[in-house]
Design a protein around this motif. Structure first.
Motif, PDB file in Angstrom:
ATOM      1  N   ALA A  72      21.973 -47.056  25.579  1.00 13.67           N
ATOM      2  CA  ALA A  72      22.688 -46.201  24.621  1.00 13.67           C
ATOM      3  C   ALA A  72      22.493 -44.726  24.941  1.00 13.67           C
ATOM      4  CB  ALA A  72      22.181 -46.481  23.212  1.00 13.67           C
ATOM      5  N   GLY A  73      23.599 -43.986  24.930  1.00  8.89           N
ATOM      6  CA  GLY A  73      23.554 -42.530  25.121  1.00  8.89           C
ATOM      7  C   GLY A  73      24.683 -41.942  24.308  1.00  8.89           C
ATOM      8  N   ALA A  74      25.622 -41.272  24.998  1.00  6.82           N
ATOM      9  CA  ALA A  74      26.804 -40.768  24.292  1.00  6.82           C
ATOM     10  C   ALA A  74      27.507 -41.928  23.581  1.00  6.82           C
ATOM     11  CB  ALA A  74      27.742 -40.101  25.294  1.00  6.82           C
ATOM     12  N   ASP A  75      27.452 -43.101  24.178  1.00 10.14           N
ATOM     13  CA  ASP A  75      28.002 -44.312  23.542  1.00 10.14           C
ATOM     14  C   ASP A  75      26.838 -45.121  22.953  1.00 10.14           C
ATOM     15  OD1 ASP A  75      29.123 -46.661  22.800  1.00 10.14           O
ATOM     16  OD2 ASP A  75      30.008 -47.146  24.750  1.00 10.14           O
ATOM     17  N   PRO A  76      26.581 -44.967  21.648  1.00 13.13           N
ATOM     18  CA  PRO A  76      25.413 -45.606  21.050  1.00 13.13           C
ATOM     19  C   PRO A  76      25.526 -47.121  20.967  1.00 13.13           C
ATOM     20  CG  PRO A  76      26.587 -44.229  19.441  1.00 13.13           C
ATOM     21  CD  PRO A  76      27.369 -44.194  20.712  1.00 13.13           C
ATOM     22  N   LYS A  96      13.177 -46.075  25.490  1.00 12.65           N
ATOM     23  CA  LYS A  96      13.950 -44.984  24.899  1.00 12.65           C
ATOM     24  C   LYS A  96      13.519 -43.692  25.580  1.00 12.65           C
ATOM     25  CE  LYS A  96      15.619 -47.495  21.377  1.00 12.65           C
ATOM     26  NZ  LYS A  96      17.063 -47.669  21.089  1.00 12.65           N
ATOM     27  N   TRP A  97      14.455 -42.771  25.723  1.00 16.16           N
ATOM     28  CA  TRP A  97      14.041 -41.461  26.244  1.00 16.16           C
ATOM     29  C   TRP A  97      14.690 -40.322  25.490  1.00 16.16           C
ATOM     30  CZ3 TRP A  97      15.834 -40.976  32.104  1.00 16.16           C
ATOM     31  CH2 TRP A  97      17.218 -41.013  32.185  1.00 16.16           C
ATOM     32  N   PHE A  98      14.243 -39.109  25.809  1.00 16.37           N
ATOM     33  CA  PHE A  98      14.618 -37.897  25.051  1.00 16.37           C
ATOM     34  C   PHE A  98      14.092 -37.958  23.619  1.00 16.37           C
ATOM     35  CE2 PHE A  98      18.088 -38.062  28.218  1.00 16.37           C
ATOM     36  CZ  PHE A  98      17.936 -36.818  28.776  1.00 16.37           C
ATOM     37  N   ILE A  99      13.020 -38.683  23.361  1.00 16.10           N
ATOM     38  CA  ILE A  99      12.600 -38.877  21.979  1.00 16.10           C
ATOM     39  C   ILE A  99      11.782 -37.658  21.527  1.00 16.10           C
ATOM     40  CG2 ILE A  99      11.491 -40.440  20.337  1.00 16.10           C
ATOM     41  CD1 ILE A  99      14.111 -41.416  21.916  1.00 16.10           C
ATOM     42  N   THR A 100      12.477 -36.805  20.780  1.00 19.36           N
ATOM     43  CA  THR A 100      11.893 -35.523  20.374  1.00 19.36           C
ATOM     44  C   THR A 100      10.719 -35.762  19.429  1.00 19.36           C
ATOM     45  OG1 THR A 100      14.066 -34.518  20.588  1.00 19.36           O
ATOM     46  CG2 THR A 100      12.417 -33.270  19.344  1.00 19.36           C
ATOM     47  N   GLY A 101       9.618 -35.083  19.722  1.00 21.04           N
ATOM     48  CA  GLY A 101       8.442 -35.142  18.851  1.00 21.04           C
ATOM     49  C   GLY A 101       7.672 -36.450  18.936  1.00 21.04           C
ATOM     50  N   ILE A 300      24.868 -31.051  23.629  1.00 21.04           N
ATOM     51  CA  ILE A 300      24.746 -32.423  24.155  1.00 21.04           C
ATOM     52  C   ILE A 300      24.184 -33.376  23.101  1.00 21.04           C
ATOM     53  CG2 ILE A 300      23.554 -33.847  25.882  1.00 21.04           C
ATOM     54  CD1 ILE A 300      23.632 -31.320  27.715  1.00 21.04           C
ATOM     55  N   TYR A 301      23.078 -32.977  22.429  1.00 13.72           N
ATOM     56  CA  TYR A 301      22.493 -33.949  21.483  1.00 13.72           C
ATOM     57  C   TYR A 301      23.260 -33.996  20.181  1.00 13.72           C
ATOM     58  CZ  TYR A 301      19.605 -29.862  19.997  1.00 13.72           C
ATOM     59  OH  TYR A 301      19.166 -28.643  19.597  1.00 13.72           O
ATOM     60  N   ASP A 302      23.013 -35.061  19.438  1.00  8.04           N
ATOM     61  CA  ASP A 302      23.819 -35.386  18.244  1.00  8.04           C
ATOM     62  C   ASP A 302      25.296 -35.456  18.601  1.00  8.04           C
ATOM     63  OD1 ASP A 302      21.570 -35.631  16.790  1.00  8.04           O
ATOM     64  OD2 ASP A 302      21.998 -34.068  15.332  1.00  8.04           O
ATOM     65  N   GLY A 303      25.556 -35.966  19.798  1.00  9.02           N
ATOM     66  CA  GLY A 303      26.922 -36.160  20.268  1.00  9.02           C
ATOM     67  C   GLY A 303      27.408 -34.997  21.103  1.00  9.02           C
ATOM     68  N   PRO A 304      27.700 -35.243  22.420  1.00  7.84           N
ATOM     69  CA  PRO A 304      28.263 -34.170  23.240  1.00  7.84           C
ATOM     70  C   PRO A 304      29.620 -33.715  22.679  1.00  7.84           C
ATOM     71  CG  PRO A 304      27.574 -36.049  24.598  1.00  7.84           C
ATOM     72  CD  PRO A 304      27.497 -36.491  23.177  1.00  7.84           C
ATOM     73  N   SER A 305      29.974 -32.454  22.936  1.00  2.71           N
ATOM     74  CA  SER A 305      31.247 -31.898  22.438  1.00  2.71           C
ATOM     75  C   SER A 305      32.424 -32.801  22.795  1.00  2.71           C
ATOM     76  CB  SER A 305      31.509 -30.521  23.055  1.00  2.71           C
ATOM     77  OG  SER A 305      30.586 -29.588  22.585  1.00  2.71           O
TER      78      SER A 305
HETATM   79  C1  LIG Z   1      16.928 -31.741  23.821  1.00  2.00           C
HETATM   80  C2  LIG Z   1      17.357 -33.130  23.472  1.00  2.00           C
HETATM   81  C3  LIG Z   1      16.770 -33.792  22.396  1.00  2.00           C
HETATM   82  C4  LIG Z   1      17.122 -35.097  22.091  1.00  2.00           C
HETATM   83  N1  LIG Z   1      16.454 -35.769  21.078  1.00  2.00           N
HETATM   84  C5  LIG Z   1      16.722 -37.088  20.877  1.00  2.00           C
HETATM   85  C6  LIG Z   1      15.941 -37.848  19.932  1.00  2.00           C
HETATM   86  O1  LIG Z   1      15.040 -37.332  19.262  1.00  2.00           O
HETATM   87  N2  LIG Z   1      16.225 -39.169  19.795  1.00  2.00           N
HETATM   88  C7  LIG Z   1      17.208 -39.782  20.503  1.00  2.00           C
HETATM   89  O2  LIG Z   1      17.402 -40.980  20.323  1.00  2.00           O
HETATM   90  N3  LIG Z   1      17.963 -39.081  21.416  1.00  2.00           N
HETATM   91  C8  LIG Z   1      17.727 -37.763  21.612  1.00  2.00           C
HETATM   92  N4  LIG Z   1      18.456 -37.053  22.549  1.00  2.00           N
HETATM   93  C9  LIG Z   1      19.474 -37.739  23.315  1.00  2.00           C
HETATM   94  C10 LIG Z   1      20.886 -37.315  22.987  1.00  2.00           C
HETATM   95  O3  LIG Z   1      21.283 -37.851  21.752  1.00  2.00           O
HETATM   96  C11 LIG Z   1      21.773 -37.757  24.173  1.00  2.00           C
HETATM   97  O4  LIG Z   1      21.429 -36.930  25.274  1.00  2.00           O
HETATM   98  C12 LIG Z   1      23.246 -37.660  23.868  1.00  2.00           C
HETATM   99  O5  LIG Z   1      23.643 -38.620  22.909  1.00  2.00           O
HETATM  100  C13 LIG Z   1      24.071 -37.922  25.138  1.00  2.00           C
HETATM  101  O6  LIG Z   1      23.656 -39.105  25.735  1.00  2.00           O
HETATM  102  P1  LIG Z   1      23.264 -39.108  27.295  1.00  2.00           P
HETATM  103  O7  LIG Z   1      22.344 -37.976  27.576  1.00  2.00           O
HETATM  104  O8  LIG Z   1      22.820 -40.476  27.649  1.00  2.00           O
HETATM  105  O9  LIG Z   1      24.633 -38.769  28.049  1.00  2.00           O
HETATM  106  P2  LIG Z   1      25.619 -39.805  28.725  1.00  2.00           P
HETATM  107  O10 LIG Z   1      25.900 -40.954  27.801  1.00  2.00           O
HETATM  108  O11 LIG Z   1      25.106 -40.145  30.070  1.00  2.00           O
HETATM  109  O12 LIG Z   1      26.933 -38.919  28.863  1.00  2.00           O
HETATM  110  C14 LIG Z   1      26.989 -37.871  29.849  1.00  2.00           C
HETATM  111  C15 LIG Z   1      28.195 -36.986  29.594  1.00  2.00           C
HETATM  112  O13 LIG Z   1      29.377 -37.773  29.708  1.00  2.00           O
HETATM  113  C16 LIG Z   1      30.411 -37.168  28.948  1.00  2.00           C
HETATM  114  N5  LIG Z   1      31.039 -38.187  28.082  1.00  2.00           N
HETATM  115  C17 LIG Z   1      30.490 -39.314  27.540  1.00  2.00           C
HETATM  116  N6  LIG Z   1      31.371 -39.960  26.776  1.00  2.00           N
HETATM  117  C18 LIG Z   1      32.523 -39.241  26.829  1.00  2.00           C
HETATM  118  C19 LIG Z   1      33.828 -39.385  26.254  1.00  2.00           C
HETATM  119  N7  LIG Z   1      34.136 -40.392  25.419  1.00  2.00           N
HETATM  120  N8  LIG Z   1      34.749 -38.447  26.543  1.00  2.00           N
HETATM  121  C20 LIG Z   1      34.463 -37.392  27.355  1.00  2.00           C
HETATM  122  N9  LIG Z   1      33.258 -37.201  27.918  1.00  2.00           N
HETATM  123  C21 LIG Z   1      32.312 -38.111  27.668  1.00  2.00           C
HETATM  124  C22 LIG Z   1      29.777 -36.054  28.127  1.00  2.00           C
HETATM  125  O14 LIG Z   1      30.038 -34.811  28.747  1.00  2.00           O
HETATM  126  C23 LIG Z   1      28.289 -36.372  28.210  1.00  2.00           C
HETATM  127  O15 LIG Z   1      27.488 -35.198  28.068  1.00  2.00           O
HETATM  128  C24 LIG Z   1      18.126 -35.741  22.850  1.00  2.00           C
HETATM  129  C25 LIG Z   1      18.750 -35.056  23.907  1.00  2.00           C
HETATM  130  C26 LIG Z   1      18.379 -33.780  24.226  1.00  2.00           C
HETATM  131  C27 LIG Z   1      19.042 -33.101  25.393  1.00  2.00           C
END
Ligand SMILES: Cc1cc2nc3c(=O)[nH]c(=O)nc-3n(C[C@H](O)[C@H](O)[C@H](O)COP(=O)(O)OP(=O)(O)OC[C@H]3O[C@@H](n4cnc5c(N)ncnc54)[C@H](O)[C@@H]3O)c2cc1C
Length: 325
Positions: A72-76, A96-101, A300-305
């Motif tokens: 799970a990342g951008a697509d939870p 899990k990664w990027f786990i803040t705190g 990027i976090y809480d959903g990329p733009s």
């Molecule tokens: C500083 C920081 C703190 C964070 N803290 C936490 C935390 O505490 N807990 C937690 O669970 N997560 C945390 N995250 C993770 C964060 O929620 C994810 O980084 C974010 O959801 C994006 O997931 P990903 O990095 O896997 O990007 P990916 O899923 O690999 O996506 C990469 C890029 O692909 C593009 N993309 C993806 N889907 C689409 C689409 N439909 N249309 C167009 N472009 C698209 C976007 O540009 C995106 O940035 C943190 C991230 C950061 C950077």
């Protein structure tokens, strides 16, 4: 304190003006979002055990959702952390990664996939056998207590009584947490962007170039005016969405819109401030460099733009189809 979302917008912006404000007021991420979710969904016993000490400022928490590929990342919905029922417990495995705190947190909220494909939120103390903090990630920002960690769950055993809310409702609860939490990020970062702007105004008013204050040059003056417009646009999006949340609307669309507008407008402000400060903007002599590096990840976090725009576009088209039907 039971503040409305509108009242929070004012308090969080002011707190965000200071690096220490959100931590001092116990309203920093990820705790503030977790507190909100716990208040909405946790049982009285769970609140007593985890929420009360947290709101008293005695403990911290983390939120474990994002996973290394192919998870799970951008697509939870791509969750690869699994929870399997075993007697009165669930057994959780995954990373899990990027786990803040994560470092220093007393408890975590874990999102895991069930055998039927649905997702569930689990609560767990961080010192339970089966949770391993593998490493810290070397991130661009420095503003979050505990940084960002990589967690591994090795047959982590969680009693069924520690399920947060109902089994299978993990995707819905993520929205309960994320819509207001997105907005509070916008509020705190607005405070930081305003601070960078104030620093740039002070510098441009005092620093001389070509026989006059830097601010008197049209190119710089326009940047200051653009900053003001971006700050006010961000603030009005926050206030409007906060007002709608206070009226009881779920605000998934509005919080996406506010998140994109704010994360990009606040970033433009800070980037212009770096430019206005000249060489000072990229040194630790001024606070703007730190704000610049801390803020970048907010797009990027809480959903990329891109994901928010994509999700908004789908809702816009759906709503047009409903209207024309
Ligand atoms: C500083 C920081 C703190 C964070 N803290 C936490 C935390 O505490 N807990 C937690 O669970 N997560 C945390 N995250 C993770 C964060 O929620 C994810 O980084 C974010 O959801 C994006 O997931 P990903 O990095 O896997 O990007 P990916 O899923 O690999 O996506 C990469 C890029 O692909 C593009 N993309 C993806 N889907 C689409 C689409 N439909 N249309 C167009 N472009 C698209 C976007 O540009 C995106 O940035 C943190 C991230 C950061 C950077």
């Amino acid at each position: 304190m039971g503040l409305s979302h509108m009242a929070k917008a004012v308090v969080f912006e002011e707190a965000g003006y200071s690096w220490l404000g959100p931590t001092a007021l116990n309203i920093h991420a990820p705790d503030e979002g977790n507190i909100h979710l716990m208040e909405e969904v946790a049982t009285p016993a769970q609140k007593e055990r985890w929420l009360r000490p947290q709101v008293q400022g005695l403990t911290r928490s983390c939120f474990a959702m994002t996973e290394p590929g192919p998870g799970a990342g951008a697509d939870p919905s791509m969750l690869q952390t699994f929870a399997v029922r075993d007697g009165d417990d669930y057994v959780i495995n995954g990373r899990k990664w990027f786990i803040t705190g994560a470092e220093g947190a007393t408890y975590t909220i874990i999102r895991a996939r069930m055998e039927d494909g649905s997702a569930t939120m689990f609560l767990s103390d961080m010192d339970r056998t089966g949770i391993v903090l593998e490493r810290h990630m070397d991130a661009m920002d420095r503003c979050f207590t505990g940084g960002h960690g990589v967690l591994r769950f090795d047959n982590l055993r969680v009693p069924a009584s520690d399920v947060l809310g109902q089994v299978g409702k993990g995707f819905r609860y993520a929205q309960v947490r994320l819509a207001p939490a997105r907005l509070t990020h916008c509020m705190r970062w607005l405070g930081q962007a305003r601070r960078a702007h104030d620093t740039a105004v002070a510098y441009a008013s005092q620093r001389q170039a070509f026989g006059q204050a830097v601010a008197a040059h049209e190119g710089v003056g326009y940047m200051l005016a653009d900053n003001d417009m971006d700050l006010q646009t961000a603030r009005l999006h926050i206030w409007h969405t906060a007002w709608m949340l206070d009226q009881g609307h779920p605000c998934n669309f509005e919080s996406s819109r506010a998140k994109v507008v704010c994360s990009e407008a606040e970033w433009r402000v800070v980037d212009r401030c770096v430019q206005i400060l000249g060489g000072q903007g990229v040194t630790g002599e001024k606070e703007v460099m730190q704000i610049f590096t801390d803020m970048r990840a907010f797009r990027i976090y809480d959903g990329p733009s891109e994901v928010h725009r994509w999700s908004m576009a789908r809702k816009i088209v759906q709503s047009a189809e409903v209207k024309s039907a």
